[in-house]
Design a protein around this motif. Sequence first.
Motif, PDB file in Angstrom:
ATOM      1  N   ASP A 179       0.868  -1.182   0.000  1.00 46.54           N
ATOM      2  CA  ASP A 179       0.000   0.000   0.000  1.00 46.54           C
ATOM      3  C   ASP A 179       0.903   1.229   0.000  1.00 46.54           C
ATOM      4  O   ASP A 179       1.392   1.653   1.044  1.00 46.54           O
ATOM      5  N   GLU A 228       1.040  -6.638 -10.439  1.00 47.73           N
ATOM      6  CA  GLU A 228      -0.145  -5.847 -10.130  1.00 47.73           C
ATOM      7  C   GLU A 228      -1.285  -6.806  -9.770  1.00 47.73           C
ATOM      8  O   GLU A 228      -1.503  -7.791 -10.488  1.00 47.73           O
ATOM      9  N   PRO A 229      -1.986  -6.559  -8.665  1.00 48.06           N
ATOM     10  CA  PRO A 229      -3.055  -7.492  -8.284  1.00 48.06           C
ATOM     11  C   PRO A 229      -4.063  -7.696  -9.415  1.00 48.06           C
ATOM     12  O   PRO A 229      -4.575  -6.735  -9.986  1.00 48.06           O
ATOM     13  N   GLY A 230      -4.298  -8.957  -9.747  1.00 48.73           N
ATOM     14  CA  GLY A 230      -5.282  -9.294 -10.767  1.00 48.73           C
ATOM     15  C   GLY A 230      -4.763  -9.303 -12.181  1.00 48.73           C
ATOM     16  O   GLY A 230      -5.455  -9.742 -13.095  1.00 48.73           O
ATOM     17  N   GLU A 231      -3.538  -8.827 -12.401  1.00 49.32           N
ATOM     18  CA  GLU A 231      -3.043  -8.749 -13.779  1.00 49.32           C
ATOM     19  C   GLU A 231      -2.695 -10.131 -14.330  1.00 49.32           C
ATOM     20  O   GLU A 231      -2.966 -10.442 -15.484  1.00 49.32           O
ATOM     21  N   TYR A 232      -2.077 -10.952 -13.512  1.00 46.71           N
ATOM     22  CA  TYR A 232      -1.662 -12.278 -13.955  1.00 46.71           C
ATOM     23  C   TYR A 232      -2.464 -13.348 -13.221  1.00 46.71           C
ATOM     24  O   TYR A 232      -3.256 -13.047 -12.326  1.00 46.71           O
ATOM     25  N   PHE A 233      -2.191 -14.568 -13.560  1.00 47.59           N
ATOM     26  CA  PHE A 233      -2.905 -15.685 -12.932  1.00 47.59           C
ATOM     27  C   PHE A 233      -2.678 -15.694 -11.426  1.00 47.59           C
ATOM     28  O   PHE A 233      -3.577 -15.992 -10.646  1.00 47.59           O
ATOM     29  N   PHE A 234      -1.422 -15.392 -11.014  1.00 49.44           N
ATOM     30  CA  PHE A 234      -1.096 -15.261  -9.602  1.00 49.44           C
ATOM     31  C   PHE A 234      -0.687 -13.820  -9.302  1.00 49.44           C
ATOM     32  O   PHE A 234      -0.127 -13.145 -10.168  1.00 49.44           O
ATOM     33  N   LEU A 290       2.096 -11.984  -7.207  1.00 55.03           N
ATOM     34  CA  LEU A 290       3.364 -12.405  -6.624  1.00 55.03           C
ATOM     35  C   LEU A 290       4.016 -11.284  -5.831  1.00 55.03           C
ATOM     36  O   LEU A 290       3.974 -10.116  -6.222  1.00 55.03           O
ATOM     37  N   GLU A 341      -6.561 -14.978  -6.438  1.00 55.42           N
ATOM     38  CA  GLU A 341      -7.921 -14.507  -6.188  1.00 55.42           C
ATOM     39  C   GLU A 341      -8.863 -15.375  -7.013  1.00 55.42           C
ATOM     40  O   GLU A 341      -8.672 -15.492  -8.225  1.00 55.42           O
ATOM     41  N   ASN A 376     -12.657 -15.359  -7.770  1.00 50.04           N
ATOM     42  CA  ASN A 376     -13.901 -14.631  -7.575  1.00 50.04           C
ATOM     43  C   ASN A 376     -15.102 -15.492  -7.939  1.00 50.04           C
ATOM     44  O   ASN A 376     -15.016 -16.393  -8.773  1.00 50.04           O
ATOM     45  N   ASP A 377     -16.203 -15.183  -7.295  1.00 51.64           N
ATOM     46  CA  ASP A 377     -17.487 -15.797  -7.623  1.00 51.64           C
ATOM     47  C   ASP A 377     -17.457 -17.324  -7.496  1.00 51.64           C
ATOM     48  O   ASP A 377     -17.917 -18.044  -8.380  1.00 51.64           O
ATOM     49  N   ASP A 428     -16.370 -14.219  -3.317  1.00 50.19           N
ATOM     50  CA  ASP A 428     -14.977 -13.981  -3.704  1.00 50.19           C
ATOM     51  C   ASP A 428     -14.067 -14.608  -2.653  1.00 50.19           C
ATOM     52  O   ASP A 428     -14.297 -14.460  -1.446  1.00 50.19           O
TER      53      ASP A 428
END
Lengths: 252, 105
Positions: free
Chosen positions: A31, A101-107, A109, A136, A138-139, A144
């Motif tokens: 953060d 970046e969170p959510g950009e790739y499969f994991f 890291l 992550e 989701n659904d 989530d």
Amino acid sequence: MLRAGLAFAAFTVLAAHPAVADLQVRMPEVDYRELEFEHNGLITFDTKGSPLNRAQSYTNSIGYGVLPWWKIELEGEMAPGGGQHLTWDAVTMENTFQLTEPGEYFFNLGFFAEHSQSTLRGQPSGITAGPIIQKELNDVFGIDTLHTLNLLLDRNIGHNATSAAGLQVAWQSVAQFTPLIAPGFEYYGIVDNITHAGPSSQQQHLIGPVLTGAYNFAPYGKVKYEVGYLFGLTPASGRSAIRWKLEYEVAF
Amino acid sequence: MRPALVLLALLLASPAAADNQTASLTIRNRAFEPAELEVPAGQKIELHVRNADAAASEFESAELHREKVVPAGQEVVVFIGPLRAGRYEFFDDFNPSARGHIIAR
């Protein structure tokens, strides 16, 4: 003979450090520009007379997101001293590096690295480092979920350091029902010497439920909490443990 | 060991960006433009957030599990979803009166 020696060494280490407040799952995100104050606590329970029975340990830290991908924390560690009274036993510099970046790739890291300087005479200091892997999902049936794995290697350095490298595994999966309430489970595994791990009975393995959450008081910051109850799976883990984490974050 | 590393490399080398939908938000005069942003449900969204103000902002959404500082005069990308159909609130953590919604349909 060697195994017996290692068992004795492992027992000595456990007896000297019957509880570790570092039982926490580290997250890969940084953060940026946020100042955080964090408190961790751990109390272990075991049979009467065991050094793990009612052993307490605590950490308090202050951290800051210096860059979008780098957070640094300064932490003080408290654990039982020789007479089982609490004493400051280490000062730790922790670094978290966000690699994706969170959510950009499969994991998602990250990488964690810390240097822990013992404040006790004759006790070794330590370094710990390793990857943080997060997924992550989701659904999942409308919910989530967040799954985080830490694979950290540690090694003693300085006075009376051994050449053994240890492994700390931490896993947490939570269902994010609401920002305030995200229950799940977590697992911790601690192997003091990965090249001579010995039987699992000499390793620490704990598993149990956890409740996590956060409440945002923007612009006055955010409070995060975690509380977990862990069941020891081996004699070296103790019978059970309760751990908690309280964190206050504010943009600065 | 090697197959696991190869699999990991392939997973990391295949960003979801291949089939990402893109969307854009602008922070101007301490407010989000648009305040309501429609995106398709069930798809990953590459959300470009541009800060046209002279002070830093932070895009944050507890419902989307995202927070990211947007320095003054710069643009950041936030990856969200895939989302179920519904409304998801976001706000500026440095100026919480600035709020908006992402509407997934």
